[in-house]
Design a protein around this motif. Sequence first.
Motif, PDB file in Angstrom:
ATOM      1  N   LEU A   1    -103.642  24.597 -94.750  1.00 45.41           N
ATOM      2  CA  LEU A   1    -103.309  23.944 -93.454  1.00 45.41           C
ATOM      3  C   LEU A   1    -103.514  25.050 -92.333  1.00 45.41           C
ATOM      4  O   LEU A   1    -103.993  24.791 -91.225  1.00 45.41           O
ATOM      5  CB  LEU A   1    -101.712  23.511 -93.572  1.00 45.41           C
ATOM      6  N   TYR A   2    -102.981  26.350 -92.821  1.00 48.09           N
ATOM      7  CA  TYR A   2    -103.300  27.641 -91.866  1.00 48.09           C
ATOM      8  C   TYR A   2    -104.513  27.738 -91.535  1.00 48.09           C
ATOM      9  O   TYR A   2    -104.889  27.922 -90.521  1.00 48.09           O
ATOM     10  CB  TYR A   2    -102.387  28.579 -92.496  1.00 48.09           C
ATOM     11  N   LEU A   3    -105.419  27.725 -92.692  1.00 42.73           N
ATOM     12  CA  LEU A   3    -106.913  28.061 -92.221  1.00 42.73           C
ATOM     13  C   LEU A   3    -107.443  27.036 -91.444  1.00 42.73           C
ATOM     14  O   LEU A   3    -108.285  27.219 -90.618  1.00 42.73           O
ATOM     15  CB  LEU A   3    -107.452  28.173 -93.650  1.00 42.73           C
ATOM     16  N   SER A   4    -106.866  25.805 -91.654  1.00 45.35           N
ATOM     17  CA  SER A   4    -107.603  24.703 -90.816  1.00 45.35           C
ATOM     18  C   SER A   4    -107.264  24.742 -89.269  1.00 45.35           C
ATOM     19  O   SER A   4    -107.865  24.499 -88.529  1.00 45.35           O
ATOM     20  CB  SER A   4    -107.073  23.241 -91.494  1.00 45.35           C
ATOM     21  N   GLY A   5    -106.042  25.139 -89.238  1.00 44.69           N
ATOM     22  CA  GLY A   5    -105.461  25.276 -87.763  1.00 44.69           C
ATOM     23  C   GLY A   5    -106.191  26.456 -87.329  1.00 44.69           C
ATOM     24  O   GLY A   5    -106.615  26.541 -85.950  1.00 44.69           O
ATOM     25  N   VAL A   6    -106.621  27.433 -87.948  1.00 46.83           N
ATOM     26  CA  VAL A   6    -107.275  28.630 -87.428  1.00 46.83           C
ATOM     27  C   VAL A   6    -108.612  28.376 -86.752  1.00 46.83           C
ATOM     28  O   VAL A   6    -109.076  28.809 -85.815  1.00 46.83           O
ATOM     29  CB  VAL A   6    -107.322  29.886 -88.395  1.00 46.83           C
ATOM     30  N   VAL A   7    -109.292  27.385 -87.456  1.00 43.45           N
ATOM     31  CA  VAL A   7    -110.736  26.694 -86.824  1.00 43.45           C
ATOM     32  C   VAL A   7    -110.642  25.294 -86.210  1.00 43.45           C
ATOM     33  O   VAL A   7    -111.563  24.860 -86.376  1.00 43.45           O
ATOM     34  CB  VAL A   7    -111.720  27.131 -87.680  1.00 43.45           C
ATOM     35  N   HIS A   8    -109.443  24.948 -86.104  1.00 44.61           N
ATOM     36  CA  HIS A   8    -109.551  23.319 -85.723  1.00 44.61           C
ATOM     37  C   HIS A   8    -110.236  23.145 -84.517  1.00 44.61           C
ATOM     38  O   HIS A   8    -110.938  21.854 -84.280  1.00 44.61           O
ATOM     39  CB  HIS A   8    -108.109  22.911 -85.656  1.00 44.61           C
ATOM     40  N   ASP A   9    -110.489  24.078 -83.651  1.00 42.09           N
ATOM     41  CA  ASP A   9    -111.412  23.664 -82.287  1.00 42.09           C
ATOM     42  C   ASP A   9    -112.652  24.301 -82.488  1.00 42.09           C
ATOM     43  O   ASP A   9    -113.271  24.257 -81.274  1.00 42.09           O
ATOM     44  CB  ASP A   9    -110.434  24.179 -80.922  1.00 42.09           C
ATOM     45  N   LEU A  10    -112.950  24.529 -83.518  1.00 41.22           N
ATOM     46  CA  LEU A  10    -114.351  25.371 -83.872  1.00 41.22           C
ATOM     47  C   LEU A  10    -115.519  24.451 -83.219  1.00 41.22           C
ATOM     48  O   LEU A  10    -116.499  25.144 -82.674  1.00 41.22           O
ATOM     49  CB  LEU A  10    -114.545  25.314 -85.328  1.00 41.22           C
ATOM     50  N   GLY A  11    -115.294  23.218 -83.246  1.00 42.79           N
ATOM     51  CA  GLY A  11    -116.511  22.168 -82.285  1.00 42.79           C
ATOM     52  C   GLY A  11    -116.667  22.473 -80.887  1.00 42.79           C
ATOM     53  O   GLY A  11    -117.726  22.304 -80.607  1.00 42.79           O
ATOM     54  N   LYS A  12    -115.702  23.199 -80.529  1.00 43.98           N
ATOM     55  CA  LYS A  12    -115.949  23.328 -79.137  1.00 43.98           C
ATOM     56  C   LYS A  12    -117.055  24.607 -78.738  1.00 43.98           C
ATOM     57  O   LYS A  12    -117.312  24.677 -77.671  1.00 43.98           O
ATOM     58  CB  LYS A  12    -114.738  23.677 -78.166  1.00 43.98           C
ATOM     59  N   ILE A  13    -117.447  24.955 -79.894  1.00 40.39           N
ATOM     60  CA  ILE A  13    -118.591  26.026 -79.749  1.00 40.39           C
ATOM     61  C   ILE A  13    -119.712  25.445 -78.989  1.00 40.39           C
ATOM     62  O   ILE A  13    -120.619  26.232 -78.394  1.00 40.39           O
ATOM     63  CB  ILE A  13    -118.828  26.696 -80.934  1.00 40.39           C
ATOM     64  N   GLU A  14    -119.931  23.988 -79.109  1.00 46.06           N
ATOM     65  CA  GLU A  14    -121.221  23.489 -78.447  1.00 46.06           C
ATOM     66  C   GLU A  14    -120.779  22.799 -77.022  1.00 46.06           C
ATOM     67  O   GLU A  14    -121.780  22.658 -76.246  1.00 46.06           O
ATOM     68  CB  GLU A  14    -121.767  22.378 -79.110  1.00 46.06           C
ATOM     69  N   VAL A  15    -119.455  23.092 -76.621  1.00 41.38           N
ATOM     70  CA  VAL A  15    -119.290  22.571 -75.152  1.00 41.38           C
ATOM     71  C   VAL A  15    -119.521  23.877 -74.166  1.00 41.38           C
ATOM     72  O   VAL A  15    -119.036  25.000 -74.456  1.00 41.38           O
ATOM     73  CB  VAL A  15    -117.825  22.370 -75.041  1.00 41.38           C
ATOM     74  N   PRO A  16    -120.197  23.686 -73.004  1.00 40.22           N
ATOM     75  CA  PRO A  16    -120.491  24.786 -72.218  1.00 40.22           C
ATOM     76  C   PRO A  16    -119.307  25.215 -71.679  1.00 40.22           C
ATOM     77  O   PRO A  16    -118.242  25.003 -71.773  1.00 40.22           O
ATOM     78  CB  PRO A  16    -121.141  24.189 -71.002  1.00 40.22           C
ATOM     79  N   ALA A  17    -119.224  26.941 -71.686  1.00 38.98           N
ATOM     80  CA  ALA A  17    -118.041  27.509 -71.467  1.00 38.98           C
ATOM     81  C   ALA A  17    -117.407  27.138 -69.987  1.00 38.98           C
ATOM     82  O   ALA A  17    -116.210  27.392 -69.636  1.00 38.98           O
ATOM     83  CB  ALA A  17    -118.484  29.311 -71.329  1.00 38.98           C
ATOM     84  N   GLU A  18    -118.281  26.802 -68.969  1.00 31.51           N
ATOM     85  CA  GLU A  18    -117.791  26.514 -67.800  1.00 31.51           C
ATOM     86  C   GLU A  18    -117.056  25.070 -67.819  1.00 31.51           C
ATOM     87  O   GLU A  18    -116.118  24.925 -66.731  1.00 31.51           O
ATOM     88  CB  GLU A  18    -118.826  26.192 -66.709  1.00 31.51           C
ATOM     89  N   ILE A  19    -117.197  24.547 -68.757  1.00 35.72           N
ATOM     90  CA  ILE A  19    -116.323  23.136 -68.858  1.00 35.72           C
ATOM     91  C   ILE A  19    -114.966  23.441 -69.495  1.00 35.72           C
ATOM     92  O   ILE A  19    -113.984  23.120 -69.039  1.00 35.72           O
ATOM     93  CB  ILE A  19    -116.976  21.912 -69.599  1.00 35.72           C
ATOM     94  N   LEU A  20    -115.184  24.528 -70.662  1.00 32.33           N
ATOM     95  CA  LEU A  20    -113.867  24.935 -71.181  1.00 32.33           C
ATOM     96  C   LEU A  20    -112.885  25.405 -70.319  1.00 32.33           C
ATOM     97  O   LEU A  20    -111.614  25.706 -70.516  1.00 32.33           O
ATOM     98  CB  LEU A  20    -114.140  25.840 -72.536  1.00 32.33           C
ATOM     99  N   SER A  21    -113.446  26.427 -69.213  1.00 31.14           N
ATOM    100  CA  SER A  21    -112.544  26.978 -68.203  1.00 31.14           C
ATOM    101  C   SER A  21    -112.586  26.566 -67.023  1.00 31.14           C
ATOM    102  O   SER A  21    -112.303  26.991 -66.193  1.00 31.14           O
ATOM    103  CB  SER A  21    -113.171  28.608 -68.211  1.00 31.14           C
ATOM    104  N   LYS A  22    -112.852  25.225 -66.763  1.00 30.63           N
ATOM    105  CA  LYS A  22    -112.780  24.583 -65.704  1.00 30.63           C
ATOM    106  C   LYS A  22    -111.448  24.460 -64.992  1.00 30.63           C
ATOM    107  O   LYS A  22    -110.583  24.005 -65.682  1.00 30.63           O
ATOM    108  CB  LYS A  22    -113.508  23.062 -65.836  1.00 30.63           C
TER     109      LYS A  22
END
Length: 522
Positions: free
Chosen positions: A373-394
Amino acid sequence: MDAPVTSLPHSAYTLQAVIRQLPDRVIIKDLNSTFITCNQRFADDLGIAIESVAGKTDYDFFPAELAACYQADDRKVMLSGKAIRVEEPYMLDGQPHWLETSKSPIFDAAGQCIGLTAIFKDITQQKQDHDEMQRRAWALQANSRTNQALVQASEEQELLQAVCDAIVADQRYPLALICGLNNVRQSRLQILSSAGNARAYASQLEINWDEHTAEGQGPIARCIRLGSTISLSQLQKSHDFQPWKDAARSFGLQAIVAIPLIAGPDLIGALAVYAGETHSFSPVEVQVFEELTRNVQFGIQSRRTRVAYQQSLQEQASQAQLLENALENALAAIASVLEQRDPYTAGHQKHVAELAVLIGQEMGLPQQRLRGLYLSGVVHDLGKIEVPAEILSKPSRLHPVEFALVKRHPEVGYNILKNIDFPWPIADIIRQHHEYLDGSGYPLGLSGEAILLESRILTVADIVESMSSDRPYRAALGIKQAIAQIQLMRDRQLDPAVVDACIRILEQGMFTPHLLTVEAQA
């Protein structure tokens, strides 16, 4: 006669203006697959102005066979009204690259398809990072299986064979062998064990100990004489591999790493692992195989005295812990890459993991399950690596198109990790952490018990941590509002047992919100 250039309504031209700002290569086509416009990145690749694209087709820019393939995909999208995405290799400046192509239909106000958008994204680095992580995982799994063999094998020969079997178990490596000599007076190395699809190659292998012969200049003999690892990334281009080139080619062997295996005066030899592709052994893989070889050396020596054998059991337990730590470190490294792109949520994944574990403990989950459970939480948002940074920090609410990109992150994270054989269902946990009990979540629309318990826990932890931390578009809302929110969603969307456990933890002050801002990290 050329097909007329069609035009799009005003709303489509607004979409054009948005697309022109995207960092990827983008084109818009009409129902006849005729280009209407593109963005600057695509025009630069073609060496023309954006205005010159209008009225052209794929046949004006690409080989006929490729253009026909592109237009076939266009028709599939426009007839089905559904988007498609494909990954394909291509060559750029003589170097291999990977391209991700996404095609989506464009509809008018009446719901009729009037064209499509095509987005081309270079995912070479992403693929390389994924391949590197996968190669590391393969090597770590081989190491783990070897450690089990060290504990289970009762005889030395059984151990040597079990080691080779463990290395090739997932068919990543076509051949693993251990060769050796009983004393330095022998001139020829003996194959002690081998395994893999290319095992027949080992049976005809001639390795001479004498450095003055051609057979004595190969990677295995040299690694034993030098007492150091020898790695050849292109066997067919190596002068020292001349005596074995033809045979290796016939078995599809392209690369080798040979590591000295010295287990006292009674066994002087080497472990050799072959790969079916050139440049297969990264420094990380070589390091893992060197550790594996050290474990094998220790295992052999330990069996020669009863006291040493007992000590080996403790060593294997330690190695198992090291493997688990290595998995955690690898996942943490991946998480840090995402956090570097999105400073506002730096630490978010770790804090969600910590709260999730507290909830799991409150619910009585066993320690091994809490670890997953802990390791899953550590990378649960890993898929956001393909989202442009400007959208993540909008610093404002996302446009529906932007939010649709963000919503893909559970599926993207699942695809990155699904082929890695973790001891826990980490990929599935990540994929389901935005699913709701009533089936209103995404990406699969699962409901009830079909959602993993770990995912249900992560969902609650994610909501609480997000609401109690600053975001680009709002300040932290606080624990009280977070509790009110999960109580509102209890039963209908969130697991009531998970919500109740989380509230008990928050009311007892066992979890402190992390109010992180860009300024606070400076």
